[in-house]
Design an enzyme around this catalytic site. Structure first.
Site, PDB file in Angstrom:
ATOM      1  N   THR A 122       2.311   3.513  -3.142  1.00 23.05           N
ATOM      2  CA  THR A 122       2.824   2.232  -2.655  1.00 23.05           C
ATOM      3  C   THR A 122       3.517   2.461  -1.316  1.00 23.05           C
ATOM      4  OG1 THR A 122       5.061   2.367  -3.579  1.00 23.05           O
ATOM      5  CG2 THR A 122       3.291   1.671  -5.080  1.00 23.05           C
ATOM      6  N   CYS A 123       4.088   1.409  -0.752  1.00 19.54           N
ATOM      7  CA  CYS A 123       4.772   1.573   0.526  1.00 19.54           C
ATOM      8  C   CYS A 123       6.027   2.431   0.392  1.00 19.54           C
ATOM      9  CB  CYS A 123       5.130   0.219   1.120  1.00 19.54           C
ATOM     10  SG  CYS A 123       6.221  -0.787   0.090  1.00 19.54           S
ATOM     11  N   SER A 126      13.497   1.661  -7.677  1.00 19.89           N
ATOM     12  CA  SER A 126      12.943   0.920  -6.540  1.00 19.89           C
ATOM     13  C   SER A 126      13.983   0.661  -5.464  1.00 19.89           C
ATOM     14  CB  SER A 126      12.377  -0.426  -7.007  1.00 19.89           C
ATOM     15  OG  SER A 126      11.291  -0.250  -7.889  1.00 19.89           O
ATOM     16  N   GLY A 163      -2.911  -9.710   7.307  1.00 20.84           N
ATOM     17  CA  GLY A 163      -3.209  -9.246   5.961  1.00 20.84           C
ATOM     18  C   GLY A 163      -3.235 -10.444   5.025  1.00 20.84           C
ATOM     19  N   ALA A 164      -3.765 -10.239   3.828  1.00 23.05           N
ATOM     20  CA  ALA A 164      -3.834 -11.342   2.858  1.00 23.05           C
ATOM     21  C   ALA A 164      -3.600 -10.836   1.444  1.00 23.05           C
ATOM     22  CB  ALA A 164      -5.193 -12.040   2.954  1.00 23.05           C
ATOM     23  N   GLY A 165      -2.944  -9.664   1.339  1.00 20.21           N
ATOM     24  CA  GLY A 165      -2.694  -9.068   0.032  1.00 20.21           C
ATOM     25  C   GLY A 165      -1.459  -9.648  -0.643  1.00 20.21           C
ATOM     26  N   MET A 203       1.675  -8.621  -0.956  1.00 16.02           N
ATOM     27  CA  MET A 203       2.938  -8.658  -0.226  1.00 16.02           C
ATOM     28  C   MET A 203       2.966  -9.801   0.780  1.00 16.02           C
ATOM     29  SD  MET A 203       5.957  -7.520   0.143  1.00 16.02           S
ATOM     30  CE  MET A 203       6.019  -5.917  -0.677  1.00 16.02           C
TER      31      MET A 203
END
Length: 438
Positions: free
Chosen positions: A56-57, A120, A200-202, A204
């Site tokens: 992940t990021c 997190s 982007g279109a994900g 997030m």
């Protein structure tokens, strides 16, 4: 006996400049899983490693289970880091200081804490659980995990549900998306006057769009490499009553000057917004300030852009400072969450140790059957030649008893001085304590 361990490079220790070098793209992950498993198994065909990767990021983590008779935890860690270094084309010296390894019950605890959002950047956030589910599914489809990691993931999902149901860990909602909104407002003020470009279109980007829509921005534009996906998101936003259109990613350089806020989160392995592109946009804007938020790892926006006077560039690490306030409000629930996790770690390790004992139990049963068959054949021959059946049965019982005790007595008689007490306790527990209960 199996080894279970996690090897990770996470946001608490490693800056984004390191994390982006070890991140895996969604497309490359299945091949990487198979390559890692093959790499670990090549040293011994009986190792039969299970592996999964979460990328992940904020973290890249590798989860492993392997036969510890063939490969120790230290060796498994070393080989995994060797593989990661080679796979991502980065020197080991660049990542060793940022690697965190957990073994056995601590590895289980770590995965549970990650799944519950306790590890997190945004304490208690729920997005990470979906990312773990996706990592588990990818590993299952690739065939890189088996019974043990499957069970670990299933228990993680159950623990996360338990923690969210019975604590307030997810209250006082704070997210990367809300932090992006807060930073933008801090620089530019009223969002109603701003034109926003989402690249982007994900998931997030979709979350960010929801937060910004609530502030009724002047306009929203979606740019995405896959045009159809960008158009779908733009259509959804338009259906909610907001002004939104979609452009191809290739048109971003010429239209950059039209936007006050640029938020990017793609899966590109290289930056897609460069210093020259932004410099040109600033001139067209007559140096009106811009907010640029890079939520991608690896980064979408060249870090040198932060040196431009009229650009306010933020990365995921910068947003982490903003979400700290919300995290503080959730800290009261952590103690209860940790208590739930402690209990479930014990339950999982009990299951895990039981599974690890299966080969030994099968061997003991097989040996027991062999001894019984040997003594029964002797008894049959004696009865057939006319010996007293009662004496034969008594001799059979003595022979079996002696054979079963032989290994334990031999161990006690030949134990080293430092281990005699431990051996006595084990033998007593097996033959005396158990016998009294029966």
């Amino acid at each position: 006996m199996l080894n279970l361990l996690t090897i990770g490079i996470q946001h608490q220790i490693a800056p984004v400049s390191v994390r982006e070098k070890v991140a895996f793209s969604e497309e490359n992950l299945p091949d990487a899983l198979l390559d890692l498993r093959q790499y670990l198994n090549q040293f011994n065909n009986e190792t039969n490693s299970e592996v999964a990767i979460l990328s992940t990021c904020n973290r890249t983590e590798i989860y492993c289970a392997a036969n510890d008779q063939q490969i120790s935890p230290g060796l498994l860690q070393a080989r995994t880091i060797d593989w990661l270094s080679s796979q991502q084309g980065i020197a080991k010296s660049e990542i060793l200081d940022y690697v965190k390894t957990s073994v056995a019950s601590e590895a289980v605890r770590h995965v549970f804490r990650v799944g519950c959002g306790l590890d997190s950047m945004v304490l208690g956030e729920t997005q990470i659980l979906g990312q773990i589910k996706k990592a588990a599914y990818t590993a299952q489809q690739a065939g890189s995990i088996g019974l043990h990691l499957n069970q670990l993931f299933n228990r993680t999902f159950a623990v996360a549900k338990d923690v969210r149901t019975n604590t307030e860990i997810s209250s006082h909602a704070v997210s990367m998306a809300s932090a992006a909104l807060r930073l933008s407002q801090g620089v530019l003020g009223d969002i109603e006057k701003q034109r926003i470009l989402f690249i982007g279109a994900g998931e997030m980007i979709q979350l960010c769009a929801v937060y910004f829509l609530g502030k009724k921005p002047r306009s929203i534009t979606i740019a995405n490499r896959t045009i159809e996906r960008g158009e779908d998101l733009a259509k959804y936003i338009s259906e909610q009553g907001y002004s939104c259109d979609s452009i191809p990613l290739s048109e971003v350089p010429e239209k950059m000057a039209d936007f006050d806020i640029v938020i990017s989160c793609t899966a590109s392995s290289l930056p897609i917004i460069g210093l020259g592109m932004v410099n040109t946009a600033l001139k067209k804007r007559r140096y009106a300030p811009m907010v640029m938020i890079d939520l991608a790892v690896p980064r979408d926006i060249e870090p040198e852009i932060s040196n431009l006077r009229d650009v306010y560039l933020y990365t995921v690490d910068d947003l982490g400072q903003v979400v700290k306030e919300g995290n503080d409000l959730r800290l009261g629930a952590v103690k209860n969450a940790e208590m739930i996790i402690d209990l479930q770690v014990k339950n999982f390790m009990h299951w895990f140790m039981q599974r690890s004992s299966v080969p030994l139990i099968n061997s003991l049963k097989q040996r027991s059957d062999e001894l019984q068959n040997i003594e029964l054949e002797k008894a049959k021959r004696k009865i057939q030649r006319g010996d007293d059946p009662m004496e034969v049965m008594a001799e059979l019982a003595r022979a079996l008893s002696n054979k079963f005790l032989h290994g334990s007595l031999h161990t006690l008689n030949h134990a080293e001085e430092f281990s005699i007490d431990e051996c006595q306790k084990i033998v007593s527990k097996i033959f005396i304590s158990t016998g009294r209960k029966g």
